[in-house]
Design an enzyme around this catalytic site. Structure first.
Site, short mmCIF file in Angstrom:
data_model
loop_
_atom_site.label_atom_id
_atom_site.label_comp_id
_atom_site.label_asym_id
_atom_site.label_seq_id
_atom_site.Cartn_x
_atom_site.Cartn_y
_atom_site.Cartn_z
N THR A 1 0.84 -1.19 0.00
CA THR A 1 0.00 0.00 0.00
C THR A 1 0.88 1.24 0.00
OG1 THR A 1 -1.78 -1.13 1.19
CG2 THR A 1 -1.79 1.28 1.23
N LYS B 1 -1.04 -0.86 -4.29
CA LYS B 1 -2.32 -0.21 -4.07
C LYS B 1 -2.07 1.23 -3.67
CE LYS B 1 -6.35 -0.47 -0.99
NZ LYS B 1 -7.08 -1.33 -0.01
N LYS C 1 -3.30 5.03 -2.64
CA LYS C 1 -4.38 5.80 -2.03
C LYS C 1 -4.63 7.06 -2.87
CE LYS C 1 -5.56 3.42 1.61
NZ LYS C 1 -6.94 2.92 1.79
N ASN D 1 -11.57 5.24 -1.32
CA ASN D 1 -12.28 5.23 -0.03
C ASN D 1 -13.58 6.03 -0.07
OD1 ASN D 1 -9.07 5.17 1.27
ND2 ASN D 1 -10.54 3.56 1.80
N ASP E 1 -15.57 -2.17 -1.26
CA ASP E 1 -15.00 -2.47 0.05
C ASP E 1 -15.95 -1.94 1.13
OD1 ASP E 1 -13.40 -2.92 2.22
OD2 ASP E 1 -11.69 -1.78 1.53
N LYS F 1 -13.06 -8.24 4.40
CA LYS F 1 -12.34 -8.10 5.67
C LYS F 1 -12.98 -9.05 6.69
CE LYS F 1 -10.78 -3.29 5.29
NZ LYS F 1 -10.90 -3.14 3.83
#
Length: 368
Positions: free
Chosen positions: A140, A165, A167, A198, A246, A269
């Site tokens: 990440t 990944k 952000k 997100n 997600d 998750k």
């Protein structure tokens, strides 16, 4: 039943909608037999994903207060179906866990660990007939300017990661596109790039983002829109970049996602879904629906993170997973049982989650 609280500082703050998180607080459970721990579980709630820490503790209060709870959980570990280990549990145990996924994760994991230790196989072998021996993982790369982002990306590639990944969504879209272009130029075409917004964008911005990022051969764009916007995600599919969901799984069922045709990938998750077996069930449902599953953590401690590795190993040909999160903690409960090596994590081969590796943690927590 052993039950002890713990608090672990993060190596760096974790940004959330409610502000930065600087530590992870949780509860470690231990199923006992004659004073010895035979199964370990972890509940580490995360705001926006699970119940609050207070609600988690309340749920665990109810469970640990059940008469003969250790005997009941050991029995489930011996006799229950590993794919649904709490199916035959009494309502006194399951009812308090219904709206407390982190607490349920701890109980389910403790039962599965007890089952593995009783019968001998690692958790992955309980969950699947032929699990993988290692799981690929992504690195990440956090939000930073283009130069720092490229530097972090190159460092990850040099460490053996072939999936990054990134952000996005913190600053302007043009800034994110420039960062991703710079990384693609730096790492070349053979490194998989993912972007995670997100839920930061509206539909117009997300559409612009996909059109701008498609030429970069992005593996997928994760949660471009707010969690509840299923139809918006449906509309974004087929524009040149796969869509991963997600946060949406905190407000919508997997069936709702499949019915809306809102995702190409589901990010699962175990802590937020209520346990390892539940996460694997969701992964198998996704595969039947033609949606690829990816397993990640909620920046958990070692027991839950190790269990998530077992879950990922039970998924055939799983894509790189978000399990390289041990270094997000300044210190853990024990030395990492699932360290990353050259972009992958070896699956433990001892019984249960990690044999008796976590048993001594209870003694140390008692001394604190």
């Amino acid at each position: 039943m052993h039950r002890h609280a713990f608090s672990l500082d993060l190596a760096r703050p974790l940004s959330t909608a409610h502000g930065p998180i600087r530590e992870r607080e949780g509860v470690l459970l231990g199923v006992e037999r004659e004073g010895e721990v035979v199964g370990v579980g972890e509940a580490t709630p995360l705001p926006d994903w699970t119940e609050s820490l207070a609600a988690c503790r309340t749920a665990l209060d109810a469970v640990t207060g059940v008469e003969n709870v250790d005997e009941i959980l050991r029995s489930l570990g011996t006799e229950s179906d590993a794919t649904d280990p709490l199916n035959d549990a009494p309502a006194a145990i399951t009812d308090p866990l219904a709206d407390a996924p982190a607490a349920r994760h701890a109980v389910e994991l403790a039962v599965l660990d007890a089952r593995g230790r009783h019968r001998g196989p690692p958790l992955a072998d309980l969950l699947a007939a032929s699990p993988a021996s290692a799981v690929p993982v992504n690195a990440t790369v956090g939000d930073a300017d283009a130069e720092a982002t490229v530097e972090a990306a190159i460092e990850a590639v040099d460490a053996g990661f072939d999936c990054l990944k990134m952000k996005v969504g913190v600053g302007a879209l043009e800034r994110d596109v420039a960062r991703l272009r710079a990384v693609r130029d730096a790492v070349g075409p053979d490194i998989a790039l993912r972007a995670d917004a997100n839920g930061a964008w509206d539909r117009e911005t997300a559409t612009e983002a996909i059109d701008a990022l498609a030429p970069l051969d992005l593996a997928y764009l994760e949660q471009p829109l707010p969690a509840s916007d299923l139809s918006g995600h449906t509309a974004l599919r087929g524009r040149g970049v796969d869509i991963a969901l997600d946060e949406t799984l905190t407000v919508a069922s997997t069936d709702a996602v499949f019915e809306a045709a809102a995702a190409d990938i589901l990010v699962l998750k175990p802590m937020a879904l209520g346990g390892p077996a539940r996460a694997l069930s969701a992964a198998r449902a996704a595969e039947r629906a033609g949606v690829a599953p990816v397993v990640t953590t909620t920046v958990d401690a070692a027991p839950a993170r190790t269990a998530a590795v077992h879950v990922a190993a039970a998924i055939p040909d799983v894509r790189p997973c978000g399990l390289a999160t041990g270094d997000a903690l300044a210190a853990d409960l024990i030395d990492d049982p699932v360290p990353v090596d050259d972009g992958s994590v070896a699956v433990p081969t001892v019984p249960g989650i990690a044999g008796d590796a976590f048993d001594h943690v209870f003694d140390r927590l008692l001394e604190q």
